[in-house]
Motif scaffolding. Structure first.
Motif, PDB file in Angstrom:
ATOM      1  N   ASN A  40       0.815  -1.203   0.000  1.00  0.00           N
ATOM      2  CA  ASN A  40       0.000   0.000   0.000  1.00  0.00           C
ATOM      3  C   ASN A  40       0.857   1.265   0.000  1.00  0.00           C
ATOM      4  OD1 ASN A  40      -2.534   1.330   0.098  1.00  0.00           O
ATOM      5  ND2 ASN A  40      -2.324   1.610   2.294  1.00  0.00           N
ATOM      6  N   GLU A  41       2.163   1.135   0.094  1.00  0.00           N
ATOM      7  CA  GLU A  41       3.052   2.290   0.124  1.00  0.00           C
ATOM      8  C   GLU A  41       3.537   2.619  -1.282  1.00  0.00           C
ATOM      9  OE1 GLU A  41       3.775  -0.520   2.026  1.00  0.00           O
ATOM     10  OE2 GLU A  41       2.702   0.274   3.754  1.00  0.00           O
ATOM     11  N   LEU A  42       3.770   3.917  -1.519  1.00  0.00           N
ATOM     12  CA  LEU A  42       4.309   4.339  -2.806  1.00  0.00           C
ATOM     13  C   LEU A  42       5.122   5.602  -2.623  1.00  0.00           C
ATOM     14  CD1 LEU A  42       2.545   6.973  -4.032  1.00  0.00           C
ATOM     15  CD2 LEU A  42       0.823   5.216  -4.144  1.00  0.00           C
ATOM     16  N   GLY A  43       5.870   5.921  -3.642  1.00  0.00           N
ATOM     17  CA  GLY A  43       6.684   7.125  -3.647  1.00  0.00           C
ATOM     18  C   GLY A  43       7.781   6.963  -4.673  1.00  0.00           C
ATOM     19  N   PRO A  44       8.265   8.056  -5.250  1.00  0.00           N
ATOM     20  CA  PRO A  44       9.268   7.963  -6.308  1.00  0.00           C
ATOM     21  C   PRO A  44      10.616   7.420  -5.834  1.00  0.00           C
ATOM     22  CG  PRO A  44       8.901  10.246  -5.705  1.00  0.00           C
ATOM     23  CD  PRO A  44       7.883   9.428  -4.970  1.00  0.00           C
ATOM     24  N   ILE A  45      11.060   7.822  -4.646  1.00  0.00           N
ATOM     25  CA  ILE A  45      12.338   7.350  -4.107  1.00  0.00           C
ATOM     26  C   ILE A  45      12.091   6.716  -2.734  1.00  0.00           C
ATOM     27  CG2 ILE A  45      14.638   8.023  -3.315  1.00  0.00           C
ATOM     28  CD1 ILE A  45      14.495  10.269  -5.477  1.00  0.00           C
ATOM     29  N   VAL A  46      11.533   7.504  -1.834  1.00  0.00           N
ATOM     30  CA  VAL A  46      11.178   7.010  -0.505  1.00  0.00           C
ATOM     31  C   VAL A  46       9.687   6.683  -0.530  1.00  0.00           C
ATOM     32  CG1 VAL A  46      11.036   7.590   1.937  1.00  0.00           C
ATOM     33  CG2 VAL A  46      12.940   8.455   0.567  1.00  0.00           C
ATOM     34  N   ASP A  48       6.889   6.867   1.117  1.00  0.00           N
ATOM     35  CA  ASP A  48       6.351   7.494   2.315  1.00  0.00           C
ATOM     36  C   ASP A  48       4.900   7.953   2.153  1.00  0.00           C
ATOM     37  OD1 ASP A  48       6.896   9.477   0.509  1.00  0.00           O
ATOM     38  OD2 ASP A  48       7.888  10.813   1.929  1.00  0.00           O
ATOM     39  N   GLU A  49       4.246   7.485   1.111  1.00  0.00           N
ATOM     40  CA  GLU A  49       2.837   7.778   0.894  1.00  0.00           C
ATOM     41  C   GLU A  49       2.080   6.466   0.774  1.00  0.00           C
ATOM     42  OE1 GLU A  49       1.862  10.789  -1.993  1.00  0.00           O
ATOM     43  OE2 GLU A  49       3.935  11.464  -1.995  1.00  0.00           O
ATOM     44  N   THR A  50       0.761   6.551   0.855  1.00  0.00           N
ATOM     45  CA  THR A  50      -0.049   5.344   0.721  1.00  0.00           C
ATOM     46  C   THR A  50      -0.986   5.475  -0.466  1.00  0.00           C
ATOM     47  OG1 THR A  50      -1.744   6.206   2.215  1.00  0.00           O
ATOM     48  CG2 THR A  50      -0.024   4.824   3.193  1.00  0.00           C
ATOM     49  N   VAL A  51      -1.332   4.328  -1.049  1.00  0.00           N
ATOM     50  CA  VAL A  51      -2.334   4.317  -2.115  1.00  0.00           C
ATOM     51  C   VAL A  51      -3.681   4.659  -1.491  1.00  0.00           C
ATOM     52  CG1 VAL A  51      -3.465   2.906  -3.874  1.00  0.00           C
ATOM     53  CG2 VAL A  51      -1.029   2.588  -3.403  1.00  0.00           C
ATOM     54  N   PHE A  52      -4.070   3.898  -0.464  1.00  0.00           N
ATOM     55  CA  PHE A  52      -5.296   4.137   0.301  1.00  0.00           C
ATOM     56  C   PHE A  52      -4.915   4.286   1.769  1.00  0.00           C
ATOM     57  CE2 PHE A  52      -6.963   1.052  -3.027  1.00  0.00           C
ATOM     58  CZ  PHE A  52      -7.404   2.048  -3.872  1.00  0.00           C
ATOM     59  N   GLY A  56      -7.264   3.612  11.101  1.00  0.00           N
ATOM     60  CA  GLY A  56      -6.470   3.947  12.281  1.00  0.00           C
ATOM     61  C   GLY A  56      -5.439   5.030  12.038  1.00  0.00           C
ATOM     62  N   ALA A  57      -5.232   5.406  10.788  1.00  0.00           N
ATOM     63  CA  ALA A  57      -4.261   6.457  10.465  1.00  0.00           C
ATOM     64  C   ALA A  57      -4.930   7.832  10.510  1.00  0.00           C
ATOM     65  CB  ALA A  57      -3.666   6.213   9.086  1.00  0.00           C
ATOM     66  N   THR A  58      -4.133   8.854  10.716  1.00  0.00           N
ATOM     67  CA  THR A  58      -4.648  10.226  10.744  1.00  0.00           C
ATOM     68  C   THR A  58      -4.753  10.762   9.324  1.00  0.00           C
ATOM     69  OG1 THR A  58      -3.678  10.621  12.909  1.00  0.00           O
ATOM     70  CG2 THR A  58      -4.255  12.565  11.618  1.00  0.00           C
TER      71      THR A  58
END
Length: 106
Positions: A40-46, A48-52, A56-58
């Motif tokens: 569920n994580e994505l990002g060009p290098i790191v 640090d983002e999520t698809v969905f 429980g997340a803010t």
């Protein structure tokens, strides 16, 4: 399915009403990606983002993606996304919406 509030905790997504719309095939969220063995994580290098956004997340911003509706037509998908019931919990973070808020938050 997009968040309508920010700075709150995303508690649940009830897709029962959305799935009743003719032409709607499935409603997918973070749990569906991990259940299929995906990430569920994505990002060009790191990554640090999520698809969905996971439960429980803010919620970081209004419009953050909570899920997606798969349907036979765009109209069915849009209607179903509006009918999905999202529950939020109390947030901890102060929401920054202007320069004054940003200065105060430092």
């Amino acid at each position: 399915i997009l968040a309508t509030q920010s700075g709150v905790v995303f508690e649940s997504l009830d897709a029962e009403s959305a799935l009743r719309i003719p032409g709607v095939v499935k409603v997918c969220a973070a749990d569906d990606i991990t259940a299929l063995g995906g990430k569920n994580e994505l990002g060009p290098i790191v990554h640090d983002e999520t698809v969905f956004l996971p439960r429980g997340a803010t919620v970081a911003m209004v419009g953050q993606v909570l899920g997606i509706v798969v349907a036979e037509t765009l109209e069915s998908a849009e209607m179903a996304a509006r009918l999905a019931e999202v529950k939020y919990g109390a947030g901890e973070a102060k929401v920054v919406v202007n320069i004054e808020n940003a200065i105060e938050a430092q």
